[in-house]
Design a protein around this motif. Structure first.
Motif, PDB file in Angstrom:
ATOM      1  N   GLY A 155      20.656  26.790 -46.452  1.00 37.38           N
ATOM      2  CA  GLY A 155      19.200  26.784 -46.506  1.00 37.38           C
ATOM      3  C   GLY A 155      18.506  27.433 -45.333  1.00 37.38           C
ATOM      4  O   GLY A 155      17.274  27.384 -45.233  1.00 37.38           O
ATOM      5  N   VAL A 156      19.246  28.074 -44.424  1.00 42.35           N
ATOM      6  CA  VAL A 156      18.649  28.709 -43.248  1.00 42.35           C
ATOM      7  C   VAL A 156      18.077  30.069 -43.633  1.00 42.35           C
ATOM      8  O   VAL A 156      18.695  30.834 -44.380  1.00 42.35           O
ATOM      9  N   GLN A 157      16.896  30.375 -43.119  1.00 42.85           N
ATOM     10  CA  GLN A 157      16.255  31.660 -43.388  1.00 42.85           C
ATOM     11  C   GLN A 157      17.019  32.782 -42.692  1.00 42.85           C
ATOM     12  O   GLN A 157      17.309  32.709 -41.499  1.00 42.85           O
ATOM     13  N   LEU A 158      17.343  33.828 -43.458  1.00 40.85           N
ATOM     14  CA  LEU A 158      18.062  34.983 -42.930  1.00 40.85           C
ATOM     15  C   LEU A 158      17.183  36.217 -43.011  1.00 40.85           C
ATOM     16  O   LEU A 158      16.465  36.421 -43.997  1.00 40.85           O
ATOM     17  N   PHE A 159      17.258  37.047 -41.972  1.00 44.66           N
ATOM     18  CA  PHE A 159      16.646  38.369 -41.994  1.00 44.66           C
ATOM     19  C   PHE A 159      17.763  39.390 -41.799  1.00 44.66           C
ATOM     20  O   PHE A 159      18.511  39.327 -40.817  1.00 44.66           O
ATOM     21  N   LEU A 160      17.870  40.312 -42.741  1.00 39.62           N
ATOM     22  CA  LEU A 160      18.942  41.297 -42.742  1.00 39.62           C
ATOM     23  C   LEU A 160      18.365  42.670 -42.425  1.00 39.62           C
ATOM     24  O   LEU A 160      17.385  43.100 -43.044  1.00 39.62           O
ATOM     25  N   VAL A 161      18.980  43.339 -41.453  1.00 38.09           N
ATOM     26  CA  VAL A 161      18.514  44.656 -41.013  1.00 38.09           C
ATOM     27  C   VAL A 161      19.355  45.714 -41.714  1.00 38.09           C
ATOM     28  O   VAL A 161      20.562  45.824 -41.474  1.00 38.09           O
ATOM     29  N   ARG A 162      18.701  46.492 -42.567  1.00 42.38           N
ATOM     30  CA  ARG A 162      19.439  47.516 -43.311  1.00 42.38           C
ATOM     31  C   ARG A 162      19.207  48.899 -42.709  1.00 42.38           C
ATOM     32  O   ARG A 162      18.072  49.327 -42.486  1.00 42.38           O
ATOM     33  N   CYS A 163      20.297  49.567 -42.444  1.00 39.43           N
ATOM     34  CA  CYS A 163      20.291  50.980 -42.064  1.00 39.43           C
ATOM     35  C   CYS A 163      21.651  51.518 -42.486  1.00 39.43           C
ATOM     36  O   CYS A 163      22.659  51.288 -41.811  1.00 39.43           O
ATOM     37  N   GLY A 215      13.495  19.298 -36.679  1.00 44.40           N
ATOM     38  CA  GLY A 215      12.207  19.925 -36.934  1.00 44.40           C
ATOM     39  C   GLY A 215      12.008  21.291 -36.322  1.00 44.40           C
ATOM     40  O   GLY A 215      10.926  21.872 -36.442  1.00 44.40           O
ATOM     41  N   ASN A 216      13.024  21.845 -35.653  1.00 40.50           N
ATOM     42  CA  ASN A 216      12.895  23.195 -35.107  1.00 40.50           C
ATOM     43  C   ASN A 216      12.864  24.226 -36.233  1.00 40.50           C
ATOM     44  O   ASN A 216      13.489  24.044 -37.276  1.00 40.50           O
ATOM     45  N   GLN A 217      12.139  25.307 -36.008  1.00 42.28           N
ATOM     46  CA  GLN A 217      12.110  26.419 -36.955  1.00 42.28           C
ATOM     47  C   GLN A 217      13.132  27.452 -36.498  1.00 42.28           C
ATOM     48  O   GLN A 217      12.966  28.068 -35.451  1.00 42.28           O
ATOM     49  N   VAL A 218      14.192  27.612 -37.276  1.00 44.17           N
ATOM     50  CA  VAL A 218      15.304  28.471 -36.875  1.00 44.17           C
ATOM     51  C   VAL A 218      15.564  29.506 -37.966  1.00 44.17           C
ATOM     52  O   VAL A 218      15.716  29.153 -39.141  1.00 44.17           O
ATOM     53  N   SER A 219      15.609  30.763 -37.565  1.00 42.97           N
ATOM     54  CA  SER A 219      15.982  31.853 -38.459  1.00 42.97           C
ATOM     55  C   SER A 219      17.116  32.637 -37.811  1.00 42.97           C
ATOM     56  O   SER A 219      17.348  32.534 -36.603  1.00 42.97           O
ATOM     57  N   VAL A 220      17.807  33.419 -38.629  1.00 39.67           N
ATOM     58  CA  VAL A 220      18.939  34.214 -38.153  1.00 39.67           C
ATOM     59  C   VAL A 220      18.748  35.649 -38.617  1.00 39.67           C
ATOM     60  O   VAL A 220      18.333  35.889 -39.762  1.00 39.67           O
ATOM     61  N   THR A 221      19.038  36.596 -37.739  1.00 36.62           N
ATOM     62  CA  THR A 221      19.033  37.998 -38.153  1.00 36.62           C
ATOM     63  C   THR A 221      20.397  38.613 -37.877  1.00 36.62           C
ATOM     64  O   THR A 221      21.021  38.335 -36.852  1.00 36.62           O
ATOM     65  N   LEU A 222      20.860  39.420 -38.812  1.00 37.06           N
ATOM     66  CA  LEU A 222      22.131  40.121 -38.673  1.00 37.06           C
ATOM     67  C   LEU A 222      22.077  41.408 -39.477  1.00 37.06           C
ATOM     68  O   LEU A 222      21.198  41.582 -40.330  1.00 37.06           O
ATOM     69  N   VAL A 226      30.047  29.022 -36.139  1.00 38.21           N
ATOM     70  CA  VAL A 226      28.926  28.576 -35.311  1.00 38.21           C
ATOM     71  C   VAL A 226      27.601  29.003 -35.928  1.00 38.21           C
ATOM     72  O   VAL A 226      26.645  28.214 -35.998  1.00 38.21           O
ATOM     73  N   MET A 227      27.527  30.240 -36.403  1.00 33.67           N
ATOM     74  CA  MET A 227      26.284  30.743 -36.972  1.00 33.67           C
ATOM     75  C   MET A 227      25.956  30.084 -38.310  1.00 33.67           C
ATOM     76  O   MET A 227      24.829  30.185 -38.796  1.00 33.67           O
ATOM     77  N   ASP A 228      26.923  29.411 -38.892  1.00 32.64           N
ATOM     78  CA  ASP A 228      26.675  28.629 -40.100  1.00 32.64           C
ATOM     79  C   ASP A 228      26.162  27.238 -39.749  1.00 32.64           C
ATOM     80  O   ASP A 228      25.151  26.771 -40.291  1.00 32.64           O
ATOM     81  N   ALA A 229      26.831  26.568 -38.804  1.00 34.51           N
ATOM     82  CA  ALA A 229      26.530  25.160 -38.524  1.00 34.51           C
ATOM     83  C   ALA A 229      25.373  24.968 -37.545  1.00 34.51           C
ATOM     84  O   ALA A 229      24.534  24.078 -37.733  1.00 34.51           O
ATOM     85  N   LEU A 230      25.308  25.769 -36.476  1.00 35.49           N
ATOM     86  CA  LEU A 230      24.317  25.531 -35.424  1.00 35.49           C
ATOM     87  C   LEU A 230      22.873  25.644 -35.913  1.00 35.49           C
ATOM     88  O   LEU A 230      22.055  24.757 -35.611  1.00 35.49           O
ATOM     89  N   PRO A 231      22.492  26.678 -36.661  1.00 31.70           N
ATOM     90  CA  PRO A 231      21.102  26.721 -37.141  1.00 31.70           C
ATOM     91  C   PRO A 231      20.743  25.520 -38.014  1.00 31.70           C
ATOM     92  O   PRO A 231      19.629  24.996 -37.923  1.00 31.70           O
TER      93      PRO A 231
END
Length: 332
Positions: A154-162, A105-112, A93-98
């Protein structure tokens, strides 16, 4: 009034009547067409000198290219998603839905979270954003370091590193046993995702959170009166993020949130219950699943059926689609 003038007035009135009547006729015959998606053109042939005055109508129906009227700025928050190796439906889902939401034309990003598995992928490249934020979890403070990348779609990803929380072999645990600090790990992730959302420009409108690991995001949004609409999608209600009641202290929320009408559930901290109560909207993956998890005295809701029924006015079923580039009977 002269006869030719009278005929012209009569024709003009017929034209005016047609302008008023055609939208009603169109809606009756084509109920799926919105009234702002067609144009009516009246072509009149007036002959002041002749006896016959004719009027003709042409109708140009312009079907909308999308049923989304307004473009949205969305951040999806999930503990799983590409480029993790596929292990269940959530990653699909997180691959196809964004990708699909971006098409109109929606601006969609994902963070994990920036798990070790992702960092060890040689073909996956992520760059530092230069943003690092201190995040409180109970009486301790951890640094959230943000990286940016693109998925294969091609979806923008934001990765939280800790590394204290995510530099481990597993996502939720190892050898069938959950990590003992999962409450702290995903409280940190929810808070770090919100800190990211507050800093992104242009300003986000919607935070779409998936399953228990991100379900405290709507609670924090409500507690701090943040300017985001929140949507919770329940993929698997059996996994609720249920932890010892003392772990509530790790949220740094006021005590009023640890009640029957908050994140408390039979004396324990329940992430998913909090998301159900505080999200603006809730969705599930099918109408059948919505009925199953809401059924009274049924095992489908795994104890949360009462909470779901009490919030049924915000619960909607949206059937999962199929990505025919991957699941195609013609090529399987």
């Amino acid at each position: 009034m002269k006869q030719s003038q009278a005929k012209f007035v009569s024709a003009r009135r017929r034209n005016q009547h047609a302008r008023r009547a055609l939208p009603r006729i169109l809606r009756a015959s084509h109920p799926s067409i919105s009234t702002d998606c067609y144009r009516i053109t009246i072509v009149s042939c007036e002959n002041w000198l002749g006896r016959n005055i004719e009027a003709s109508l042409t109708l140009n129906v312009q079907r909308p290219t999308s049923n989304i009227k307004y473009r949205m700025r969305i951040l999806m928050i999930s503990a799983e998603g590409p480029p993790l190796q596929r292990a269940g439906a959530l990653i699909d889902v997180m691959d196809a839905l964004p990708r699909e939401l971006r098409k109109p034309g929606n601006q969609v990003s994902v963070t994990l979270p920036y798990y070790r598995e992702i960092r060890e992928k040689s073909k996956f490249k992520a760059k530092r954003t230069g943003i690092a934020v201190d995040v409180r979890v109970g009486d301790k403070t951890y640094v959230a370091d943000y990286f940016e990348a693109r998925s294969a779609g091609g979806v923008q990803l934001f990765l939280v590193r800790c590394d204290d929380f995510f530099d481990r072999p597993g996502i939720y645990g190892e050898q069938g046993q959950p990590y003992e600090d999962n409450a702290a790990r995903f409280i940190f992730f929810c808070k770090a995702a919100l800190e990211l959302a507050r800093r992104l420009t242009p300003a986000l409108q919607i935070l779409h959170v998936h399953d228990w690991a991100a379900a405290l995001v709507p609670v924090f949004v409500r507690a701090h009166n943040l300017p985001f609409a929140t949507l919770l999608t329940i993929h698997h209600v059996a996994d609720q993020g249920s932890f010892w009641g003392l772990d509530f202290n790790l949220t740094n929320l006021p005590e009023r949130f640890f009640t029957l009408h908050g994140v408390e559930f039979f004396g324990r901290l329940n992430f998913l219950k909090g998301g159900i109560l505080y999200a603006d909207r809730i969705t599930t993956v099918s109408e059948h699943y919505r009925r199953e998890i809401s059924r009274p005295s049924g095992a489908g809701g795994h104890g949360l059926d009462v909470v779901l029924r009490e919030n049924a006015h915000r619960l909607t079923a949206i059937l999962h689609g199929a990505d025919y580039t991957r699941w195609n009977p013609a090529s399987d």
